[in-house]
Scaffold this active site. Sequence first.
Site, mmCIF file in Angstrom:
data_model
loop_
_atom_site.group_PDB
_atom_site.id
_atom_site.type_symbol
_atom_site.label_atom_id
_atom_site.label_comp_id
_atom_site.label_asym_id
_atom_site.label_seq_id
_atom_site.Cartn_x
_atom_site.Cartn_y
_atom_site.Cartn_z
ATOM 1 N N PRO A 225 -16.008 -8.216 -0.247
ATOM 2 C CA PRO A 225 -16.434 -7.345 0.861
ATOM 3 C C PRO A 225 -16.830 -5.912 0.527
ATOM 4 O O PRO A 225 -17.387 -5.215 1.381
ATOM 5 C CB PRO A 225 -15.191 -7.319 1.752
ATOM 6 C CG PRO A 225 -14.056 -7.499 0.793
ATOM 7 C CD PRO A 225 -14.557 -8.383 -0.303
ATOM 8 N N ALA B 80 -13.627 -1.630 6.789
ATOM 9 C CA ALA B 80 -13.646 -3.100 6.841
ATOM 10 C C ALA B 80 -13.081 -3.644 8.154
ATOM 11 O O ALA B 80 -13.293 -4.812 8.478
ATOM 12 C CB ALA B 80 -12.852 -3.670 5.662
ATOM 13 N N ALA C 283 -15.148 3.322 2.201
ATOM 14 C CA ALA C 283 -16.033 3.760 3.285
ATOM 15 C C ALA C 283 -15.959 5.275 3.488
ATOM 16 O O ALA C 283 -16.992 5.953 3.587
ATOM 17 C CB ALA C 283 -15.661 3.040 4.579
ATOM 18 N N GLU D 203 -7.029 12.297 3.371
ATOM 19 C CA GLU D 203 -6.755 11.101 2.562
ATOM 20 C C GLU D 203 -5.282 11.088 2.153
ATOM 21 O O GLU D 203 -4.781 12.062 1.602
ATOM 22 C CB GLU D 203 -7.679 11.078 1.329
ATOM 23 C CG GLU D 203 -7.284 10.142 0.213
ATOM 24 C CD GLU D 203 -7.090 8.669 0.620
ATOM 25 O OE1 GLU D 203 -7.903 8.140 1.394
ATOM 26 O OE2 GLU D 203 -6.100 8.065 0.181
ATOM 27 N N SER E 37 -8.310 1.216 -2.575
ATOM 28 C CA SER E 37 -9.759 1.192 -2.635
ATOM 29 C C SER E 37 -10.195 0.654 -4.005
ATOM 30 O O SER E 37 -9.612 0.983 -5.011
ATOM 31 C CB SER E 37 -10.260 2.610 -2.453
ATOM 32 O OG SER E 37 -11.564 2.688 -2.881
ATOM 33 N N HIS F 120 -8.633 -8.666 0.659
ATOM 34 C CA HIS F 120 -9.864 -8.437 1.415
ATOM 35 C C HIS F 120 -9.591 -8.356 2.920
ATOM 36 O O HIS F 120 -10.281 -8.998 3.700
ATOM 37 C CB HIS F 120 -10.861 -9.581 1.155
ATOM 38 C CG HIS F 120 -11.366 -9.647 -0.250
ATOM 39 N ND1 HIS F 120 -12.108 -10.706 -0.734
ATOM 40 C CD2 HIS F 120 -11.245 -8.782 -1.293
ATOM 41 C CE1 HIS F 120 -12.408 -10.498 -2.007
ATOM 42 N NE2 HIS F 120 -11.884 -9.341 -2.373
ATOM 43 N N CYS G 93 -16.657 -5.923 -8.337
ATOM 44 C CA CYS G 93 -17.809 -6.800 -8.240
ATOM 45 C C CYS G 93 -18.402 -6.670 -6.848
ATOM 46 O O CYS G 93 -17.696 -6.548 -5.861
ATOM 47 C CB CYS G 93 -17.405 -8.211 -8.601
ATOM 48 S SG CYS G 93 -16.770 -9.181 -7.322
ATOM 49 N N ALA H 297 -2.744 11.051 7.971
ATOM 50 C CA ALA H 297 -2.978 11.219 9.407
ATOM 51 C C ALA H 297 -1.890 10.425 10.125
ATOM 52 O O ALA H 297 -1.734 9.233 9.894
ATOM 53 C CB ALA H 297 -4.357 10.692 9.776
HETATM 54 C C1 LIG Z 1 -6.855 -4.686 -6.365
HETATM 55 C C2 LIG Z 1 -8.066 -4.876 -5.507
HETATM 56 C C3 LIG Z 1 -9.218 -5.420 -6.061
HETATM 57 C C4 LIG Z 1 -10.372 -5.603 -5.287
HETATM 58 N N1 LIG Z 1 -11.500 -6.097 -5.879
HETATM 59 C C5 LIG Z 1 -12.643 -6.182 -5.180
HETATM 60 C C6 LIG Z 1 -13.857 -6.602 -5.806
HETATM 61 O O1 LIG Z 1 -13.912 -6.868 -6.995
HETATM 62 N N2 LIG Z 1 -14.971 -6.707 -5.046
HETATM 63 C C7 LIG Z 1 -14.964 -6.428 -3.715
HETATM 64 O O2 LIG Z 1 -16.006 -6.564 -3.071
HETATM 65 N N3 LIG Z 1 -13.827 -6.005 -3.097
HETATM 66 C C8 LIG Z 1 -12.686 -5.869 -3.799
HETATM 67 N N4 LIG Z 1 -11.539 -5.429 -3.185
HETATM 68 C C9 LIG Z 1 -11.599 -5.115 -1.742
HETATM 69 C C10 LIG Z 1 -12.184 -3.730 -1.486
HETATM 70 O O3 LIG Z 1 -11.539 -2.765 -2.285
HETATM 71 C C11 LIG Z 1 -11.969 -3.395 0.004
HETATM 72 O O4 LIG Z 1 -12.642 -4.366 0.789
HETATM 73 C C12 LIG Z 1 -12.504 -2.009 0.349
HETATM 74 O O5 LIG Z 1 -11.895 -1.010 -0.433
HETATM 75 C C13 LIG Z 1 -12.227 -1.707 1.823
HETATM 76 O O6 LIG Z 1 -12.754 -0.433 2.091
HETATM 77 P P1 LIG Z 1 -12.195 0.471 3.281
HETATM 78 O O7 LIG Z 1 -12.921 1.751 3.218
HETATM 79 O O8 LIG Z 1 -12.220 -0.338 4.520
HETATM 80 O O9 LIG Z 1 -10.656 0.695 2.954
HETATM 81 P P2 LIG Z 1 -10.011 1.363 1.651
HETATM 82 O O10 LIG Z 1 -10.962 1.393 0.521
HETATM 83 O O11 LIG Z 1 -8.696 0.685 1.484
HETATM 84 O O12 LIG Z 1 -9.783 2.884 2.075
HETATM 85 C C14 LIG Z 1 -8.830 3.272 3.030
HETATM 86 C C15 LIG Z 1 -8.338 4.650 2.604
HETATM 87 O O13 LIG Z 1 -7.613 5.225 3.683
HETATM 88 C C16 LIG Z 1 -6.466 5.860 3.164
HETATM 89 N N5 LIG Z 1 -5.490 5.903 4.263
HETATM 90 C C17 LIG Z 1 -4.817 4.860 4.803
HETATM 91 N N6 LIG Z 1 -4.047 5.295 5.819
HETATM 92 C C18 LIG Z 1 -4.266 6.623 5.923
HETATM 93 C C19 LIG Z 1 -3.760 7.636 6.802
HETATM 94 N N7 LIG Z 1 -2.891 7.367 7.778
HETATM 95 N N8 LIG Z 1 -4.188 8.913 6.630
HETATM 96 C C20 LIG Z 1 -5.076 9.221 5.639
HETATM 97 N N9 LIG Z 1 -5.570 8.295 4.769
HETATM 98 C C21 LIG Z 1 -5.174 7.018 4.931
HETATM 99 C C22 LIG Z 1 -6.060 5.014 1.984
HETATM 100 O O14 LIG Z 1 -5.271 5.745 1.061
HETATM 101 C C23 LIG Z 1 -7.403 4.600 1.408
HETATM 102 O O15 LIG Z 1 -7.864 5.510 0.443
HETATM 103 C C24 LIG Z 1 -10.361 -5.238 -3.924
HETATM 104 C C25 LIG Z 1 -9.203 -4.685 -3.354
HETATM 105 C C26 LIG Z 1 -8.064 -4.499 -4.148
HETATM 106 C C27 LIG Z 1 -6.840 -3.877 -3.523
#
Ligand SMILES: Cc1cc2nc3c(=O)[nH]c(=O)nc-3n(C[C@H](O)[C@H](O)[C@H](O)COP(=O)(O)OP(=O)(O)OC[C@H]3O[C@@H](n4cnc5c(N)ncnc54)[C@H](O)[C@@H]3O)c2cc1C
Length: 483
Positions: free
Chosen positions: A443, A432, A33, A53, A97, A404, A101, A200
Amino acid sequence: MRSDRSATTGHERRWRKLETIEFDVVIIGGGAAGSVVASRLAADPDVRVCLIEAGPFGAEGERLPHPRNALKTEFDYDHPITSQIRGNSYVRHSGLSFRDCGFLPPPDDFTAWVAAGATGWSYDAMLPYWNRLAPVAASDRSPLAEDFVAACRTALGVPIRDDFNDGPFTDGAGFLPALAVPPSPDRDRPNLTILDETRAEHLDPSRGVTIRGDQLIRARYEYVLCAGAISTPILLLRSGIGPAAHLESDLGFEVRADLPGVGEHLLGHPASLIVWEPARPIPEADTAAGLFVRRDPALTGPDLAFRLSRTPGEITLTSAVPRPRGAGRLRLSGADPWGKPVLEQHPEAYDERTLVDGLRLAREVAATEPFASWITREITPGPELRGDDELAAYGRAAHHREQHPAGTCRIGAVVDPELRLHGFDNVRIADASVFPEMPSVDPAATVLMVAERAADLISQSFAAEKGQSSVAGNESKREGEQR
Ligand SMILES: Cc1cc2nc3c(=O)[nH]c(=O)nc-3n(C[C@H](O)[C@H](O)[C@H](O)COP(=O)(O)OP(=O)(O)OC[C@H]3O[C@@H](n4cnc5c(N)ncnc54)[C@H](O)[C@@H]3O)c2cc1C
């Protein structure tokens, strides 16, 4: 991150070069995101954006390494859950992240969001954000996966689907759709500052975000939390924003805002797996095939989802509950800023039954040609486990949440439908954690759609604020001229 990576030399160098600590918008978390929000906002040269990040960005702005290879490395947050009475106590929630799929959620998923309080988040309203995401062409397809898909049709009578995203579906087998990685934030933009390898630590919406113990990064207009469904509630709780009883009694924290919903309603896709020994070497090509089954004909979509994968010496079929009924919750384990959170899963009989059905259906497919001849034997749960109770016990022991996590700061309970944190007009959450209910599909695409919408909402209020301040500026200028 297992360690505080913010103290690296690279970071120190970047920090000294940083001339301003005030930006228009400060984004915390550059995962799925946060990367989208940062890219979209920074496309306007008039908006000064800072992205904080915790992990590293690669030379071209790409996150490194590929998450599939990062599990159980220093890049994996590896959040353990508490000991479970019924269930696997070794579940790991990863905070990585990953965009692999990508599924368009069916209309019913967004109907459930609106019913849960997400006014304005209907399917029709969200579809334009889906259209901004780009599907990618299929890569080389593995004959193993081709044979799996054929066996699903023969064993279960489901149709073969060429594209799971060409409309809502109830069942089917086929190759899983992939999405193009969304735009990475462009480091060369003068209005975008990326502080990577920087965590952060604390947010005071009236003062700023604390990094490295005592440095403050301030946002003139907005803070946008994109740290994911585990780390966003952790940051809020550490900042005194969350359930007052937990903050005061359990942690001894001063309460900045009593928001009982923070950390509650931890969603995910409960999943179990069956593993086979291959009868011959498995080709390197793409094995990302899936099977969707609808057991309950009254439903508008599938109630079991399977994904095929391979690791050296193993063929694995993961079965997941698309519409789980159980949820969990997240709490801090103590005042230690780097301590692991306490994650609880609350099991549900429906979810457990679904996983047992999944194991049985997986065996039917494995016994059917042309897939059957790829398999020598079932490694786990093992052919001796056949009864419902035995399979349920295995399902609980091998159960995980498909990486997820979602729902811990959901729209309605924690943020309003414009994603603003209740009680604060300069903090939004866009990741998420805001999902009011679990999408019935993987998701990542939904996260990207939320992020696209968040970027639109922020741009609109930023334009309105700027309009007002330039009107105010013009008025005070005029007043000055009149005097
Ligand atoms: C191995 C794996 C495989 C997956 N495969 C799929 C798939 O095939 N299809 C699918 O739909 N979904 C998949 N997912 C799920 C998908 O990746 C997540 O739903 C999605 O990344 C969530 O997005 P987000 O932005 O909410 O969080 P994230 O993408 O997790 O991003 C959060 C970010 O915040 C950073 N962060 C955390 N705390 C701090 C802080 N205190 N200060 C600064 N930065 C911070 C983290 O380093 C990270 O980069 C998978 C997840 C994993 C782990």
